[in-house]
Design an enzyme around this catalytic site. Structure first.
Site, PDB file in Angstrom:
ATOM      1  N   CYS A 121     -11.587  58.968 -22.335  1.00  0.00           N
ATOM      2  CA  CYS A 121     -11.630  57.678 -22.647  1.00  0.00           C
ATOM      3  C   CYS A 121     -10.596  57.114 -23.178  1.00  0.00           C
ATOM      4  O   CYS A 121     -10.540  55.843 -23.389  1.00  0.00           O
ATOM      5  CB  CYS A 121     -12.801  57.467 -24.093  1.00  0.00           C
ATOM      6  SG  CYS A 121     -14.294  58.548 -23.496  1.00  0.00           S
ATOM      7  N   HIS A 266     -11.612  51.299 -27.039  1.00  0.00           N
ATOM      8  CA  HIS A 266     -12.692  51.998 -26.287  1.00  0.00           C
ATOM      9  C   HIS A 266     -14.119  51.770 -27.017  1.00  0.00           C
ATOM     10  O   HIS A 266     -14.496  51.581 -28.371  1.00  0.00           O
ATOM     11  CB  HIS A 266     -12.361  53.462 -26.347  1.00  0.00           C
ATOM     12  CG  HIS A 266     -13.336  54.162 -25.836  1.00  0.00           C
ATOM     13  ND1 HIS A 266     -13.888  54.112 -24.588  1.00  0.00           N
ATOM     14  CD2 HIS A 266     -13.973  55.505 -26.494  1.00  0.00           C
ATOM     15  CE1 HIS A 266     -14.861  55.182 -24.508  1.00  0.00           C
ATOM     16  NE2 HIS A 266     -14.772  55.723 -25.535  1.00  0.00           N
ATOM     17  N   ASN A 297     -21.092  53.548 -22.930  1.00  0.00           N
ATOM     18  CA  ASN A 297     -19.767  53.965 -23.011  1.00  0.00           C
ATOM     19  C   ASN A 297     -19.450  54.611 -21.747  1.00  0.00           C
ATOM     20  O   ASN A 297     -19.832  55.208 -21.214  1.00  0.00           O
ATOM     21  CB  ASN A 297     -19.812  55.161 -23.904  1.00  0.00           C
ATOM     22  CG  ASN A 297     -18.415  55.969 -24.136  1.00  0.00           C
ATOM     23  OD1 ASN A 297     -17.354  55.946 -23.298  1.00  0.00           O
ATOM     24  ND2 ASN A 297     -18.422  56.736 -24.967  1.00  0.00           N
TER      25      ASN A 297
HETATM   26  O1  UT7 Z   1     -16.316  58.241 -25.786  1.00  0.00           O
HETATM   27  C1  UT7 Z   1     -15.582  59.378 -26.408  1.00  0.00           C
HETATM   28  C2  UT7 Z   1     -15.595  59.345 -27.959  1.00  0.00           C
HETATM   29  N1  UT7 Z   1     -17.062  59.344 -28.181  1.00  0.00           N
HETATM   30  C3  UT7 Z   1     -17.403  59.116 -29.402  1.00  0.00           C
HETATM   31  O2  UT7 Z   1     -16.479  58.378 -30.133  1.00  0.00           O
HETATM   32  C4  UT7 Z   1     -18.797  59.388 -29.950  1.00  0.00           C
HETATM   33  C5  UT7 Z   1     -18.665  59.767 -31.557  1.00  0.00           C
HETATM   34  N2  UT7 Z   1     -20.243  60.014 -31.965  1.00  0.00           N
HETATM   35  C6  UT7 Z   1     -21.285  59.043 -32.198  1.00  0.00           C
HETATM   36  O3  UT7 Z   1     -21.006  57.860 -31.672  1.00  0.00           O
HETATM   37  C7  UT7 Z   1     -22.322  59.470 -33.136  1.00  0.00           C
HETATM   38  O4  UT7 Z   1     -21.976  60.601 -33.623  1.00  0.00           O
HETATM   39  C8  UT7 Z   1     -23.797  59.607 -32.117  1.00  0.00           C
HETATM   40  C9  UT7 Z   1     -24.273  58.037 -31.696  1.00  0.00           C
HETATM   41  C10 UT7 Z   1     -23.554  60.247 -30.937  1.00  0.00           C
HETATM   42  C11 UT7 Z   1     -24.880  60.192 -32.979  1.00  0.00           C
HETATM   43  O5  UT7 Z   1     -24.914  59.270 -34.196  1.00  0.00           O
HETATM   44  P1  UT7 Z   1     -24.896  59.981 -35.437  1.00  0.00           P
HETATM   45  O6  UT7 Z   1     -25.239  59.016 -36.471  1.00  0.00           O
HETATM   46  O7  UT7 Z   1     -23.627  60.891 -35.702  1.00  0.00           O
HETATM   47  O8  UT7 Z   1     -26.091  61.092 -35.567  1.00  0.00           O
HETATM   48  P2  UT7 Z   1     -26.421  62.562 -35.972  1.00  0.00           P
HETATM   49  O9  UT7 Z   1     -26.114  63.567 -34.911  1.00  0.00           O
HETATM   50  O10 UT7 Z   1     -25.655  62.627 -37.324  1.00  0.00           O
HETATM   51  O11 UT7 Z   1     -27.988  62.626 -36.479  1.00  0.00           O
HETATM   52  C12 UT7 Z   1     -28.341  61.907 -37.454  1.00  0.00           C
HETATM   53  C13 UT7 Z   1     -30.044  61.940 -37.273  1.00  0.00           C
HETATM   54  C14 UT7 Z   1     -30.262  63.294 -37.238  1.00  0.00           C
HETATM   55  O12 UT7 Z   1     -31.850  63.386 -37.976  1.00  0.00           O
HETATM   56  P3  UT7 Z   1     -32.107  63.763 -39.601  1.00  0.00           P
HETATM   57  O13 UT7 Z   1     -31.440  65.290 -39.699  1.00  0.00           O
HETATM   58  O14 UT7 Z   1     -31.140  62.861 -40.208  1.00  0.00           O
HETATM   59  O15 UT7 Z   1     -33.208  63.833 -39.984  1.00  0.00           O
HETATM   60  C15 UT7 Z   1     -30.834  63.799 -36.024  1.00  0.00           C
HETATM   61  O16 UT7 Z   1     -31.643  64.680 -35.738  1.00  0.00           O
HETATM   62  O17 UT7 Z   1     -30.510  61.532 -36.321  1.00  0.00           O
HETATM   63  C16 UT7 Z   1     -31.179  62.355 -35.354  1.00  0.00           C
HETATM   64  N3  UT7 Z   1     -30.677  62.155 -33.726  1.00  0.00           N
HETATM   65  C17 UT7 Z   1     -31.443  61.456 -33.047  1.00  0.00           C
HETATM   66  N4  UT7 Z   1     -32.639  60.693 -33.095  1.00  0.00           N
HETATM   67  C18 UT7 Z   1     -33.051  59.817 -32.438  1.00  0.00           C
HETATM   68  C19 UT7 Z   1     -29.794  62.600 -33.287  1.00  0.00           C
HETATM   69  N5  UT7 Z   1     -30.026  62.361 -32.089  1.00  0.00           N
HETATM   70  C20 UT7 Z   1     -31.097  61.431 -31.867  1.00  0.00           C
HETATM   71  C21 UT7 Z   1     -31.439  60.768 -30.989  1.00  0.00           C
HETATM   72  N6  UT7 Z   1     -32.404  59.966 -31.317  1.00  0.00           N
HETATM   73  N7  UT7 Z   1     -30.745  60.643 -29.562  1.00  0.00           N
END
Ligand code: UT7
Length: 341
Positions: A121, A266, A297
């Site tokens: 990226c 990005h 993305n």
């Molecule tokens: O391009 C290269 C660089 N990449 C990036 O910069 C990506 C950086 N990361 C992100 O953008 C974010 O971490 C994501 C969008 C990938 C994920 O978002 P998040 O806010 O970090 O989610 P998380 O993994 O902390 O999960 C939060 C909650 C969890 O539930 P509880 O434990 O709070 O009840 C997960 O189980 O959201 C849940 N969850 C989902 N729910 C619905 C995780 N993935 C999903 C999903 N749909 N796909």
């Protein structure tokens, strides 16, 4: 003994940009059932509402050719005028030869220097930095910089951590010798101890041993090297480490944030974009690219796609200063201030 040659010093700038988005628009509703998610969750956590996927018979090079032809036309050049192509991608499905050489044939150029880079990226900003250095040192005059991806080939639709993020698209820019300098110093680097936070797994070598492969397939194990990501780790790194890089790029260009008209980071997550703008204390009048909302993305393609759209929607930005910052797998990053074409 010293090597003797006539040293030249040229200025460089981005003279045009071109973009191609595949026709097929994929809404969150098409993704969510396979990952127990919802449109609301994806919009709230990332800003993404829709993204584009390439058609089955539309290759990475098909998309890139279209973006490059637009950029060439806008620069009043043809493919034959290029003396170098830098192609940034992580989704060209051949180890060698390069995607850049396949693109050259499509553009009718039989001799330019051509190579691919793997900086994920951050790839577009890496390549702009390289093109600038090549022109300033006299080894090129017209460089085609490409950021293009067909990430739908390397994304597992059942992976809850990635399937809603990645998408397809191609962007291209022409960087040429110029009377005035339009590209600031590139601030770049890496954080390799976190290189496993975004990674394609398993390795291609898994495909060499037919017996082993068969056993894995029969056991229902994953064999195709899709992109895997530790989202939270990458999120934290991006939010804390990338704003200082932006500030350094602004200072290195000899300007202040008040001189910027646009911010084109990005497009990984709209929350990251907002946090970066806030941490860098960008003035309210700086226009921020939010192409992620309906493009997702697209890794190396995201900055040129966002730049093209920003210029189409805000024609007053032509010739104004923008801060570009790419960050991603490696983990690697690069940022620079550029004069928009
Ligand atoms: O391009 C290269 C660089 N990449 C990036 O910069 C990506 C950086 N990361 C992100 O953008 C974010 O971490 C994501 C969008 C990938 C994920 O978002 P998040 O806010 O970090 O989610 P998380 O993994 O902390 O999960 C939060 C909650 C969890 O539930 P509880 O434990 O709070 O009840 C997960 O189980 O959201 C849940 N969850 C989902 N729910 C619905 C995780 N993935 C999903 C999903 N749909 N796909």
């Amino acid at each position: 003994m010293a090597i003797k040659f006539e040293q030249t010093q040229h200025n460089a700038r981005i003279v045009s940009v071109g973009a191609y988005r595949p026709k097929r628009v994929v809404p969150n509703s098409e993704i969510v059932d396979k990952i127990d998610s919802s449109d609301e969750w994806i919009v709230q956590r990332t800003g993404i509402r829709t993204r584009h996927y390439a058609a089955p018979d539309e290759s990475l090079i098909d998309m890139t050719t279209k973006a490059s032809e637009i950029a060439l036309e806008r620069a009043n050049l043809t493919g034959k005028d290029l003396d170098s192509v830098i192609f940034s991608t992580i989704s060209y499905p051949y180890q060698t030869p390069s995607a850049a050489t396949e693109l050259l044939i499509r553009l009718g150029n039989e001799s330019a220097a051509a190579f691919d880079i793997s900086a994920a990226c951050a790839g577009f900003s890496y390549a702009i930095g390289l093109a600038n250095d090549m022109i300033r040192n006299g080894s090129a005059k017209n460089v085609l910089v490409v950021g293009a991806e067909r990430l739908s080939d390397f994304t597992d639709p059942y992976d809850r951590a990635t399937s809603f993020i990645f998408a397809d698209g191609a962007g291209a820019a022409i960087v040429s010798a110029s009377e005035t300098q339009g590209i600031g110093p590139t601030i770049w680097g890496s954080n390799p101890e976190n290189r496993e936070a975004i990674m394609t797994r398993p390795s291609w070598l898994e495909f060499k041993d037919a017996e082993k492969l068969k056993a894995k397939l029969e056991a229902g194990e994953k064999v195709w090297p899709d992109i895997q990501q530790e989202g939270q780790k990458v999120f934290r790194w991006a939010v804390y480490s990338i704003a200082p890089i932006g500030n350094q790029a602004i200072a290195a260009a000899g300007i202040s944030a008040n001189d910027l008209s646009a911010f084109i980071p990005h497009q990984a997550n709209e929350r990251i974009i907002d946090t970066l703008a806030k941490s860098m204390e960008l003035p309210d009048n700086v226009i921020i690219a939010r192409d992620i909302q309906d493009t997702g993305n697209t890794s190396a393609a995201s900055i040129p796609l966002a730049m093209d759209r920003l210029l189409a929607e805000n024609p007053e930005l032509h010739g104004k200063l923008a801060l570009l910052i790419g960050f991603g797998a490696g983990l690697v990053y690069a940022g620079q201030v550029v004069e928009l074409p």
